[in-house]
Design an enzyme around this catalytic site. Structure first.
Site, PDB file in Angstrom:
ATOM      1  N   ASP A 193       0.923  -1.173   0.190  1.00 40.40           N
ATOM      2  CA  ASP A 193       0.053   0.085  -0.074  1.00 40.40           C
ATOM      3  C   ASP A 193       0.843   1.333   0.064  1.00 40.40           C
ATOM      4  OD1 ASP A 193      -2.672   1.221   0.089  1.00 40.40           O
ATOM      5  OD2 ASP A 193      -2.060   1.628   2.017  1.00 40.40           O
ATOM      6  N   MET A 274      -8.058   5.882   2.810  1.00 40.33           N
ATOM      7  CA  MET A 274      -8.240   7.081   1.920  1.00 40.33           C
ATOM      8  C   MET A 274      -6.825   7.154   1.101  1.00 40.33           C
ATOM      9  SD  MET A 274     -11.265   8.295   2.343  1.00 40.33           S
ATOM     10  CE  MET A 274     -10.998   9.842   1.391  1.00 40.33           C
ATOM     11  N   ARG A 275      -5.871   6.340   1.268  1.00 37.55           N
ATOM     12  CA  ARG A 275      -4.698   6.672   0.585  1.00 37.55           C
ATOM     13  C   ARG A 275      -4.595   6.690  -0.881  1.00 37.55           C
ATOM     14  NH1 ARG A 275      -1.131   3.627   3.410  1.00 37.55           N
ATOM     15  NH2 ARG A 275      -0.545   5.452   4.563  1.00 37.55           N
ATOM     16  N   ALA A 276      -5.547   5.666  -1.313  1.00 40.48           N
ATOM     17  CA  ALA A 276      -5.812   5.526  -2.927  1.00 40.48           C
ATOM     18  C   ALA A 276      -6.372   6.669  -3.424  1.00 40.48           C
ATOM     19  CB  ALA A 276      -6.987   4.553  -2.943  1.00 40.48           C
TER      20      ALA A 276
END
Length: 692
Positions: A193, A274-276
């Site tokens: 990730d 929420m990183r995406a």
């Protein structure tokens, strides 16, 4: 220093080149993970990128590459004087898979720290990579303790070195680029990730393109400097375009419409966290800047999704990464143009971007489509009664979908479940993992010893105890402790190791009843999931008909084992002895390759042995070989029905291991099954075994 292969001389690989260039434009995108088969220019492309990176301004004499405009207030070489600055090329630092912790984060001079109280710090690779590129080839093979350090540095933008109360901190912000071959195993989800983008690469199947690859490579090998010179103009043009895109980046406008499309896409593909969303926003902005525009278009959002989401979408275990492009297009169309942002396209730039990474944000297909699923029967197949031949281990009749020779259509695996921990007894010294007890560089301290080679983990109390009696003889007069090399003591630590889990799977006719084989495959798949989580190597031997086969040589790719298991054919007699002998040979070869890695053999069978002369006696003799070698083993008893012969239990006794039924594999009663294999073997008269 050797001349790197020019980035612009690469043939094809548009997605790879585009992803690397976007990170050069905006390092905040978060790096690139390059997945693909060997020989696809993964490493060549990454190394070539460093020549295109703009130079960085640094404080003169600072070992930590501080920016003169905003130097790190906590820099170990600080405080810095104003005006003392210069520039240098951006560095590309390679992290070897087998690097030590001290090589990565740096090391303290322990003797000076104890005797003088001086923080004599030697920077590591994280300091060298600050404001540059940190490249990890075969990143999926990186040891867990190094992965943990990378995760910490990537999350905090700084590296911390702690040694018995002495600590050093320095800034460490870098562009993380990794390459890997999925056949050799997958990445931990946490590290996966952390990569902003991912690309899948494969060798071209077009003869003309392959010819051009070979032609350019041979020309480069014959005269690297001359070949690079012929591409100098193209390299300069791309370098200038990166600088221009960086300058334009702050002016790029990410409107509410594009943000809505990004959020809707991430929600539609059920990505975690929420990183995406953030990575997609930064990537779309970089795409617009690379194309020379100040507005983000729907095409930018689509390309950003193809690069940022495939490795983040919620997947079933062992599924290959990918993205459904039809679903992506539907989502973008549904949520596109809701606030009028898309109406500014004519003023923002070209509506049909050049697919080449040097000409615009299109960049080719960016992500890989879902592989075509082979036809499957919905739901679990109906149970079939065992024939008399099946019950006796004889040759079953071919089923309607099977091949000749008694082979039946492969059964679909049942849903995997959480298994209990199976571990090897004793204390090992193998590669770091999460299965069995071992002496490791990380874990709880259990004692001290004299260091063998470089000191890595100081045992402070034992060191002081060793030095204390000699202080008067050494003429100590000040407050510092007079410490010699012979006084230093290495901390002995206990942690966990990964093992080789070798599956020996009975695929004969006696196991071929559809409901039973489905349950058997589900159990093996569950154990494979457990092996993946515990960082084991796995291998698989199957036996049926008249012979045994190595379905999967020992590998770190648990995914490959799951694929082989899914297509495993069944039918024929039960050459149990052949399966055990083949597994014994696999272990013998693997000991030569990796003597420190201990093995756990999991035999999945109902215990029957048929075919050839004296099959039962041969199987018994083969099983005793494992007991004599002290190999930890467990037999998963697949026998079913009201009348049970208990053959699997007898086999476990011969192996010196323990038998467990399929139902018990998920029950609390087997929590210590293989943990005490040795004592179980002693009860069976096998007390003289040596550790594998």
């Amino acid at each position: 220093m050797s001349t790197p292969y020019p980035f612009t001389a690469l043939v094809g690989q548009e997605d790879l080149r585009l992803a690397l260039l976007l990170n050069a434009v905006s390092p905040a995108v978060g790096g690139v993970l390059v997945r693909g088969e060997k020989g696809t220019a993964k490493s060549t492309a990454v190394r070539a990128l460093s020549a295109l990176m703009p130079e960085v301004d640094v404080v003169s004499g600072c070992r930590f590459s501080c920016d003169p405009a905003s130097p790190d207030p906590g820099c170990p070489d600080g405080p810095h004087e104003t005006g003392a600055s210069g520039s240098r090329p951006a560095r590309m630092v390679e992290l070897p898979v087998g690097a030590s912790e001290d090589r990565l984060v740096g090391a303290l001079d322990i003797e000076r720290a104890l005797a003088e109280g001086v923080k004599a710090f030697e920077p590591g690779l994280l300091a060298d990579a600050h404001r540059g590129i940190l490249y990890v080839d075969e990143v999926n093979l990186l040891h867990d303790h190094l992965v943990d350090l990378l995760l910490d540095a990537a999350a905090m933008g700084a590296s911390y070195v702690e040694r018995e109360g002495v600590s050093v901190r320095h800034a460490s912000k870098f562009l993380l680029v990794g390459t890997m071959n999925p056949e050799e195993g997958e990445l931990r989800p946490q590290l996966l990730d952390r990569f902003g983008l991912t690309v899948e690469v494969a060798a071209s199947r077009e003869p003309d393109q392959r010819v051009e690859v070979v032609r350019r490579r041979l020309a480069y090998d014959d005269d690297p400097a001359g070949f690079a010179g012929r591409w100098a103009d193209e390299e300069s043009a791309v370098r200038a375009r990166i600088v221009a895109a960086r300058d334009l980046l702050p002016e790029v406008r990410l409107g509410d419409g594009a943000l809505r499309q990004i959020a809707a896409t991430c929600a539609a593909f059920e990505v975690d966290g929420m990183r995406a969303d953030i990575v997609m926003a930064r990537t779309a902005t970089a795409l617009a800047a690379w194309a020379g525009r100040t507005d983000v278009l729907a095409e930018d959002v689509r390309q950003a999704a193809l690069l940022a989401l495939p490795h983040r979408r919620r997947r079933a275990p062992f599924d290959a990464p990918g993205l459904d492009e039809d679903k992506l297009d539907e989502t973008l169309e549904e949520f596109g143009g809701q606030d009028g942002d898309e109406g500014d396209r004519d003023e923002g730039g070209d509506d049909d971007p050049d697919p080449d990474p040097d000409g615009g944000p299109g960049g080719g297909p960016g992500g890989q489509p879902e592989p075509d699923d082979t036809p499957r029967v919905d739901g679990e197949p109906a149970a079939q009664p065992e024939s008399e031949e099946d019950r006796e281990g004889g040759e079953p009749q071919p089923s309607g979908g099977g091949g000749g020779g008694g082979e039946q259509t492969p059964a679909r695996a049942a849903e995997p479940f959480r298994t209990k921990v199976l571990s090897v007894p004793g204390l090992g010294e193998g590669a770091a993992g999460r299965r069995s007890r071992a002496r490791t560089e990380h874990g709880r301290t259990i004692g001290a010893r004299r260091p063998r080679g470089a000191l890595t983990k100081l045992h402070l109390a034992a060191t002081v105890q060793a030095a204390a009696p000699h202080q008067r003889a050494r003429g100590r007069s000040g407050p510092g402790l007079v410490v010699r090399r012979d006084d230093l003591r290495q901390a002995s630590r206990e942690g966990r190791e990964g093992n080789l889990v070798l599956f020996v799977v009975d695929a004969s006719g006696s196991m071929a009843a559809r409901q039973r084989m489905s349950a058997v495959k589900g159990a093996v798949l569950s154990l494979l999931l457990d092996a993946y989580q515990r960082r084991d190597k796995v291998g698989m031997v199957t036996f049926r008909g008249s012979a045994a086969d190595v379905a999967l040589p020992p590998t770190s790719s648990v995914d490959a084992a799951a694929v082989r298991l899914e297509s495993l054919p069944t039918g024929g007699r039960t050459p149990l002895a052949a399966g055990l002998l083949k597994a014994h040979e696999v272990l013998r070869v693997e000991r030569l390759r990796d003597p420190a890695r201990r093995a756990l053999v999991v035999v999945v069978t109902d215990g029957r042995a048929t075919g050839g002369p004296e099959p039962v006696a041969l199987a018994s003799r083969a099983a005793r070989l494992f007991g004599a070698d002290g190999v930890a083993s467990v037999v998963v008893d697949c026998e079913s029905g009201p009348v049970r012969l208990g053959l699997a239990g007898q086999l476990a006794g011969e192996l010196g291991g323990t038998a467990v039924t399929l139902d018990e594999l998920r029950a609390d009663s087997i929590a210590g099954l293989v943990k005490d294999v040795r004592s179980s073997g002693q009860n069976s008269g096998q007390s003289s075994r040596r550790a594998a």
